[in-house]
Design an enzyme around this catalytic site. Structure first.
Site, PDB file in Angstrom:
ATOM      1  N   ARG A  86       0.843  -1.195   0.000  1.00 55.50           N
ATOM      2  CA  ARG A  86       0.000   0.000   0.000  1.00 55.50           C
ATOM      3  C   ARG A  86       0.882   1.250   0.000  1.00 55.50           C
ATOM      4  NH1 ARG A  86      -1.772   0.835   4.350  1.00 55.50           N
ATOM      5  NH2 ARG A  86      -1.259  -0.997   5.562  1.00 55.50           N
ATOM      6  N   TYR A 216      -1.293  -3.479  -6.895  1.00 57.32           N
ATOM      7  CA  TYR A 216      -1.180  -4.167  -5.599  1.00 57.32           C
ATOM      8  C   TYR A 216      -2.541  -4.205  -4.889  1.00 57.32           C
ATOM      9  CZ  TYR A 216      -0.466  -5.184  -0.762  1.00 57.32           C
ATOM     10  OH  TYR A 216      -0.606  -5.758   0.475  1.00 57.32           O
ATOM     11  N   LYS A 225      -9.735  -2.025   1.551  1.00 57.10           N
ATOM     12  CA  LYS A 225      -9.320  -0.875   2.367  1.00 57.10           C
ATOM     13  C   LYS A 225     -10.108   0.372   1.967  1.00 57.10           C
ATOM     14  CE  LYS A 225      -6.422  -3.440   4.382  1.00 57.10           C
ATOM     15  NZ  LYS A 225      -6.671  -3.849   5.769  1.00 57.10           N
ATOM     16  N   HIS A 245     -10.758  -1.963  11.491  1.00 58.87           N
ATOM     17  CA  HIS A 245      -9.691  -2.842  10.998  1.00 58.87           C
ATOM     18  C   HIS A 245      -9.498  -3.948  12.047  1.00 58.87           C
ATOM     19  CE1 HIS A 245      -5.273  -3.016   9.368  1.00 58.87           C
ATOM     20  NE2 HIS A 245      -6.050  -3.882   8.769  1.00 58.87           N
ATOM     21  N   SER A 267      -1.600  -3.721  10.258  1.00 57.52           N
ATOM     22  CA  SER A 267      -1.321  -4.635   9.141  1.00 57.52           C
ATOM     23  C   SER A 267      -0.104  -5.503   9.445  1.00 57.52           C
ATOM     24  CB  SER A 267      -1.028  -3.823   7.884  1.00 57.52           C
ATOM     25  OG  SER A 267      -2.046  -2.879   7.673  1.00 57.52           O
ATOM     26  N   CYS A 269       0.420  -7.817  11.615  1.00 56.19           N
ATOM     27  CA  CYS A 269       0.746  -8.046  13.029  1.00 56.19           C
ATOM     28  C   CYS A 269       0.033  -9.278  13.575  1.00 56.19           C
ATOM     29  CB  CYS A 269       0.397  -6.824  13.872  1.00 56.19           C
ATOM     30  SG  CYS A 269       1.553  -5.471  13.645  1.00 56.19           S
ATOM     31  N   ASP A 294      -9.792  -9.441   8.976  1.00 57.96           N
ATOM     32  CA  ASP A 294      -9.224  -8.111   8.696  1.00 57.96           C
ATOM     33  C   ASP A 294     -10.184  -6.955   8.975  1.00 57.96           C
ATOM     34  OD1 ASP A 294      -6.967  -6.589   7.768  1.00 57.96           O
ATOM     35  OD2 ASP A 294      -8.029  -6.231   5.887  1.00 57.96           O
ATOM     36  N   ARG A 385       1.520 -12.180  -0.861  1.00 58.67           N
ATOM     37  CA  ARG A 385       0.174 -12.385  -0.338  1.00 58.67           C
ATOM     38  C   ARG A 385      -0.502 -13.627  -0.900  1.00 58.67           C
ATOM     39  NH1 ARG A 385      -2.142  -8.420   3.303  1.00 58.67           N
ATOM     40  NH2 ARG A 385      -0.466  -6.940   3.569  1.00 58.67           N
TER      41      ARG A 385
HETATM   42  C1  OXD Z   1      -3.355  -4.481   5.251  1.00 59.37           C
HETATM   43  C2  OXD Z   1      -4.017  -5.642   4.628  1.00 59.37           C
HETATM   44  O1  OXD Z   1      -2.418  -3.914   4.654  1.00 59.37           O
HETATM   45  O2  OXD Z   1      -4.941  -6.176   5.264  1.00 59.37           O
HETATM   46  O3  OXD Z   1      -3.766  -4.088   6.351  1.00 59.37           O
HETATM   47  O4  OXD Z   1      -3.668  -6.031   3.508  1.00 59.37           O
HETATM   48 MN    MN Z   2      -5.477  -5.161   7.048  1.00 64.44          MN
END
Ligand code: OXD
Ligand code: MN
Length: 601
Positions: A86, A216, A225, A245, A267, A269, A294, A385
């Protein structure tokens, strides 16, 4: 450019599912007039459409087919190496005034940004196919569910959206033919994938998104998002709910008593790992199930918060995923999965750093170059990913499609902190919990471009995703609290604290069940805790540590607080609030004063 492909001519019956809604037809015509595609492909999300697009993607090198025996019906996509995460610095909230976007967002005046984007989009799809994707976010029968349409010139986006959203007829039906119905307008074009012409722009007042110059996922799967969080949070405030989130998980005791918990971690984590946790042997009979990994949309029902997962799939970080760290994720991505930027082995399998077993003697890395274990470069990009349908998850919660959502007993905030933050503590009440969320900090990860490992404040893990003024967002949380007669308890966790030897103090993963169990005990009013300046802290005997191979002194260290570190933390809270330039609600300023005072007692 390897992910920009020429127009395709579909056979009859594919790509012609035009909705009846005149507002959609007019909008698509307007975008086509501007971008001038060779043809328009109306997506319906069907299996035969998917098979056709995969076939085309293979021919045009947008996808590589993986070994059918090892990873059935799965594919690898390699993005442009300049386009792997991102881009927060190029993400804009375009509201009539700068104040509405607030101090944490990049802002642009809408007319100015529309003009700039229109200039970039002029003729951008010439010689190419323009896909129109209808989708919904949320279970088909939920009151919270939103309809979106995404226009894109990327087949990878279409294939990913089919995994990540409920796509096709379900959206066309939900929208109906009322030209005044509310729906999100999303336009995406790869342009020439040039980082200097990359912008992710949100127009909350118009319920519109325009994203250019990237392929991406986080920048271009506009459902995620952009709609579910940035526009979603704006709509949530207007309509009196929360778009967060957060993962959502269910936890059921051997006696069959079930609680649901929502947790906000920044993100990369560990939200996906926590949402799919397998309890250690000692917790035989306990079950954890996933509602979402998420995003949580939460509304007030009968005085409680009730949550739905608006998504249909998981877009997770691959490196580090293994049978040790997350067996359920491994099972989810062994078939029907779209991988991006992982390594390809000589037998057509996928590989990444942290996967079980020995590394392959040779592979092709995420950039398409030869790789051996001696290579200096990583085989898989740190932010590589998987996109996989939630139906693949062996522990998917049975109520994931329930329109009214699941009742939330606890909210957890947590970041990646090597010091200061104990393993777990509980807020004294709702507003104190909002303060914990508002002052959350975490070390940055590869999910966004920029330096990795720097501590930054990331309120409620929403810093990159709050679609309006963060002060109003805090205020909205406080207002929601006033309307809850049975609010969830609020906790803070930190799996990442390190000892003096710089080693992690806590094993994490499945053992996080021990923390979750304490949280559930607190919800059940059966768990012990001691009062501390920062909140309710468990003593070692309050947490079930049976069969845990961790030294007692590490447990004491991770459960405790260091007053000197907390003086620095308090100063960090103050600096952060000051950096927001006066938008922080009185209630939170008061919380900070009370926290400081408790340390002096
Ligand atoms: C992020 C995702 O970047 O969920 O938070 O991809
Ligand atoms: Mn996320």
């Amino acid at each position: 450019m390897r992910n920009i492909a020429p127009a395709i001519s579909p056979p009859a019956g594919i790509g012609d599912r035009k909705p009846a809604n005149q507002a959609v037809l007019d909008w698509v015509q307007d975008v086509a007039k501007l971008t001038q595609p060779e043809n328009i492909f109306w997506c319906d999300g069907s299996d035969c459409e998917n098979a056709f697009l995969i076939e085309q993607s293979l021919q045009q090198n947008v996808l590589i087919k993986l070994n059918e025996k090892k990873v059935p019906r799965s594919y690898l996509h390699r993005s442009n190496p300049n386009d792997v995460a991102r881009v927060e610095q190029f993400t804009f909230i375009c509201t009539p005034t700068k104040e509405e976007a607030g101090p944490t967002n990049n802002w642009s005046e809408p007319a100015e940004m529309y003009l700039k984007l229109q200039t970039m989009l002029k003729g951008a799809m010439r010689g190419r196919t323009m896909f129109v994707i209808p989708y919904i976010m949320g279970p088909a029968d939920s009151l919270l569910t939103k309809v979106g349409f995404e226009i894109t010139d990327s087949k990878y986006v279409v294939l990913s959206m089919r995994i990540m959203t409920r796509m096709g007829d379900v959206a066309i039906k939900r929208l109906g033919d009322d030209a005044n119905a509310e729906w999100n307008r999303g336009v995406h074009s790869l342009l020439d994938v040039d980082p200097t012409r990359r912008f992710i722009c949100h127009f909350p007042q118009d319920n519109a998104i325009i994203s250019v110059g990237s392929g991406y996922g986080g920048n271009v799967l506009l459902s995620k998002k952009c709609l579910a969080l940035r526009i979603g949070s704006y709509l949530a405030r207007k309509q009196g709910w929360l778009a967060e989130h957060m993962l959502i998980l269910g936890v059921e005791s051997p006696e069959g008593k079930k609680h649901y918990v929502a947790a906000a971690f920044p993100s990369a984590c560990g939200k996906t790992n926590f949402a799919m946790l397998i309890p250690p042997k000692h917790f035989a009979g306990w079950k954890v199930t996933t509602v979402g990994d998420d995003i949580a949309w939460m509304q007030i029902r009968d005085g409680r918060l009730s949550a739905v997962n608006p998504e249909n799939g998981y877009f997770g970080v691959v490196p580090g995923t293994s049978y040790k760290s997350n067996p359920n994720a491994m099972k989810s991505i062994e078939h029907d999965t779209l991988y991006t930027n992982v390594a390809l082995t000589d037998d057509g399998d996928v590989w990444w750093e942290g996967k079980d077993g020995a590394p392959p003697a040779h592979a092709i890395d995420w950039r398409g170059n030869d790789w051996t274990p001696d290579s200096k470069e990583k085989a898989a990009h740190p932010n590589s990913r998987f996109a996989t349908p939630m139906g693949n998850n062996p522990v998917l919660d049975p109520d994931v499609e329930k329109g009214e959502g699941v009742p939330i007993s606890a909210i957890i905030f947590g970041g990646r902190r090597s010091d200061t933050m104990p393993l777990v503590f509980q807020a004294f009440d709702w507003n104190h919990g909002v303060y914990l969320g508002a002052t959350m900090a975490s070390e940055t990860t590869a999910a966004a471009t920029g330096a990795v490992g720097q501590v930054r404040r990331d309120p409620m893990a929403m810093l990159p995703f709050c679609g309006y003024n963060i002060g109003d967002y805090f205020r909205h949380w406080i207002e929601i609290g006033k309307r809850l007669t049975n609010p969830p308890l609020i906790f803070n966790v930190n799996w990442f604290r390190k000892g003096k030897d710089r080693k992690f103090l806590w094993p994490g993963f499945g053992d996080n069940m021990r923390v979750l169990k304490w949280i559930i005990d607190r919800c059940e009013k059966s768990g012990g805790a001691v009062e501390s300046p920062i909140g309710w802290l468990p003593s070692p005997h309050d947490v079930d540590l049976a069969d845990l191979d961790v030294e007692h002194k590490c447990i004491v260290e991770i459960l405790g607080i260091d007053h000197e570190e907390w003086q620095k933390e308090l100063a960090g809270h103050q600096n952060f609030f000051e950096s927001l330039g006066g938008v922080v609600p009185e209630e939170l300023l008061k919380q900070r004063e009370q926290l400081a005072a408790r340390f002096k007692q």
